[in-house]
Design an enzyme around this catalytic site. Structure first.
Site, mmCIF file in Angstrom:
data_model
loop_
_atom_site.group_PDB
_atom_site.id
_atom_site.type_symbol
_atom_site.label_atom_id
_atom_site.label_comp_id
_atom_site.label_asym_id
_atom_site.label_seq_id
_atom_site.Cartn_x
_atom_site.Cartn_y
_atom_site.Cartn_z
ATOM 1 N N SER A 178 -28.050 5.636 37.133
ATOM 2 C CA SER A 178 -26.937 6.325 36.489
ATOM 3 C C SER A 178 -26.802 5.826 35.058
ATOM 4 O O SER A 178 -27.437 4.852 34.665
ATOM 5 C CB SER A 178 -25.651 6.104 37.277
ATOM 6 O OG SER A 178 -25.406 4.731 37.438
ATOM 7 N N CYS A 179 -25.955 6.505 34.304
ATOM 8 C CA CYS A 179 -25.731 6.221 32.898
ATOM 9 C C CYS A 179 -25.415 4.738 32.708
ATOM 10 O O CYS A 179 -24.611 4.210 33.457
ATOM 11 C CB CYS A 179 -24.557 7.065 32.405
ATOM 12 S SG CYS A 179 -24.269 6.959 30.655
ATOM 13 N N PRO A 180 -25.996 4.026 31.758
ATOM 14 C CA PRO A 180 -26.884 4.503 30.688
ATOM 15 C C PRO A 180 -28.366 4.295 30.958
ATOM 16 O O PRO A 180 -29.166 4.493 30.036
ATOM 17 C CB PRO A 180 -26.465 3.602 29.516
ATOM 18 C CG PRO A 180 -26.204 2.281 30.163
ATOM 19 C CD PRO A 180 -25.642 2.611 31.536
ATOM 20 N N MET A 181 -28.759 3.879 32.161
ATOM 21 C CA MET A 181 -30.158 3.489 32.360
ATOM 22 C C MET A 181 -31.177 4.608 32.080
ATOM 23 O O MET A 181 -32.192 4.349 31.458
ATOM 24 C CB MET A 181 -30.356 2.903 33.776
ATOM 25 C CG MET A 181 -29.545 1.650 34.070
ATOM 26 S SD MET A 181 -29.523 0.418 32.755
ATOM 27 C CE MET A 181 -31.181 -0.243 32.843
ATOM 28 N N ASP A 224 -28.983 11.849 37.424
ATOM 29 C CA ASP A 224 -27.639 11.674 36.868
ATOM 30 C C ASP A 224 -27.212 12.935 36.107
ATOM 31 O O ASP A 224 -27.913 13.344 35.181
ATOM 32 C CB ASP A 224 -27.623 10.458 35.940
ATOM 33 C CG ASP A 224 -26.215 10.115 35.474
ATOM 34 O OD1 ASP A 224 -25.255 10.634 36.091
ATOM 35 O OD2 ASP A 224 -26.069 9.365 34.505
#
Lengths: 83, 398
Positions: free
Chosen positions: A20-23, A47
């Site tokens: 999920s954000c930010p990966m 995501d």
């Protein structure tokens, strides 16, 4: 969303499914760094935030988003050409 | 004639639905709506916050687990900020369903660990600063409590440190991804589920509004109203993907300044509205100003900032992301709720409270005439700095 053109061959595939954000964005930026201009990165992600982030990032960063496709199995494929 | 009218209205409804739940909302639209809703909450009852709601849930969990002996004063459905948090979760869930974006999203193991640690750091930071990114920063700065600025600096520094860790992790801890290659029947199930989602979304919306009327029927309109405002905040945050983490992280990560601008515009609107409310004595001027300036706010902001980077969500975006089905953020929500009351207890037990600082109300020190332009100038400076950074990438570390 456009369907993926099967003629386009990605030079590298980044599997960011489950992240999920930010990966996903971080990994996309990192992967693009070591590609040559004109080469193509394929990103797989789940995501929903990436659907805004990746087009914005491409537009502002001078990369070209060639295709976006929602795959039936429940993830999204992005094809990015490094600018 | 009649037919074309009905057709026309049906077409309008379809287009309205597309606009609300299919097309993306710009971040600044989210920012303006959040400011309006935060002002409504302030006039309706209290300055808006989120961490106090988590604390109520944590208090109950610790009490029921036998760790804390005192029974919490209020049950979760009677605690004002717990109720608005429940509203945010319900609104975001309804919005995710109406947008056909809800899914139970599993993550690799390391992500769960980051969610748990991030939640603990956020819970601890929010206890030190007497508020999270909303109560301790957004609302605090907007109602002219000096702690808001100290927390803003802390959040920025924490985001920088947290991003440094994420970059290190990417190089040193390669992760396995979660691949769920469904069979053909699975894909059909996914398709059917997508069609059904908006029905469940509508059902939750109706249930939320019915709950407000139920509160009202029991003479609890004030509490019920918070549920309703929370519901709207949940929808707005989910649709515009309004995210404080992004505002503090992106200047270091991609240089993008959109969310900084959205948060600053929102805060400016909220701040000027709050000045109208306080200066005109609609609510007492000193209301909600206790944020321990500056050690508590700064240190709390720093710890909270690191935590929100690890978790990938702050107090507010943890709520709406958990509602969208990110199981990592559900973990963060639980550890936030548990860590917050424990840190509060620790602060009281060690007598640290006075050392952290005390609440300073800016207009009391500087007068309204000076406090207002100072507040506006800080927000404008933030926007200009972020815009300049987007072009020059001077602060981008990656």
């Amino acid at each position: 969303m456009n369907a993926i053109d099967t003629d386009i061959k990605a030079d590298e595939i980044l599997d960011a499914r489950g992240l999920s954000c930010p990966m996903p964005m971080l990994k996309t930026k990192k992967a693009l760094k070591h590609l040559q201009s004109g080469q193509i990165l394929e990103v797989l992600g789940t995501d929903p935030g990436s659907k805004n982030d990746i087009p914005d990032f491409c537009q502002k960063g001078g990369n070209t988003l060639l295709e976006v496709e929602d795959v039936e199995e429940g993830y999204t494929r992005y094809l990015i050409q490094k600018g | 004639m009649n037919n074309t009218l009905i057709q026309g209205i049906t077409e309008e409804i379809k287009q309205g639905y597309q606009g609300a739940f299919a097309r993306k909302w710009p971040a600044w639209v989210g920012g303006i709506l959040i400011a309006v809703l935060a002002l409504m909450i302030f006039m309706w009852s209290v300055p808006w916050g989120i961490a106090a709601g988590y604390k109520n849930w944590g208090d109950w969990t610790l009490y029921l687990a036998g760790i804390q002996s005192a029974r919490p004063d209020l049950v979760p459905w009677m605690h004002n900020l717990s109720v608005s948090n429940i509203g945010i979760i319900a609104g975001a869930l309804a919005s995710a369903l109406l947008s056909r974006q809800f899914a139970i999203r599993r993550a690799p193991g390391l992500e769960y660990a980051k969610g748990a640690v991030g939640g603990i750091l956020m819970g601890a930071g929010a206890a030190l600063a007497m508020g999270c990114n909303v109560g301790g920063f957004y609302t605090a700065a907007g109602i002219f409590s000096m702690g808001g600025y100290a927390m803003m600096l802390g959040l920025g520094a924490g985001a920088y440190i947290g991003l440094r860790y994420l970059l290190w992790e990417m190089e040193h801890l390669p992760q396995k991804t979660v691949s769920r290659m469904n069979t053909d029947t699975g894909a059909v199930r996914v398709r059917d589920w997508k069609k059904l989602q908006p029905v469940f979304g509508m059902f939750i919306m109706i249930a939320g509004i019915a709950a407000f009327y139920t509160y009202s029927a029991f003479d609890l309109t004030k509490i019920g109203g918070l549920l309703f405002f929370g519901l709207l905040i949940g929808i707005v945050m989910h649709r515009s993907r309004f995210c404080f983490v992004r505002a503090f992280r992106e200047p270091f990560m991609t240089g993008d300044s959109d969310m900084v601008k959205a948060v600053a515009v929102s805060l400016m609107l909220f701040g000027f509205g709050a000045a109208v409310i306080k200066w005109n004595w609609i609510q007492p001027p000193e209301m909600g100003v206790y944020h321990p300036f500056w050690i508590g706010s700064l240190a709390g902001g720093l710890i909270f900032g690191i935590g929100m980077l690890l978790a990938g969500g702050c107090a507010s975006s943890t709520l709406w992301r958990a509602a969208e089905g990110h199981t990592k953020l559900v973990v963060a929500l639980f550890s936030f709720a548990a860590a917050n009351p424990l840190t509060h207890a620790l602060i009281n037990y060690t007598g640290l409270k006075t050392a952290l600082g005390s609440g300073y109300f800016m207009p009391e020190i500087l007068s309204w005439q000076i406090a207002l332009p100072v507040f506006g100038a800080v927000m404008i400076a933030w926007v200009l700095l972020a815009g300049w950074n987007e072009r020059t990438e001077k602060f981008v570390i990656f």
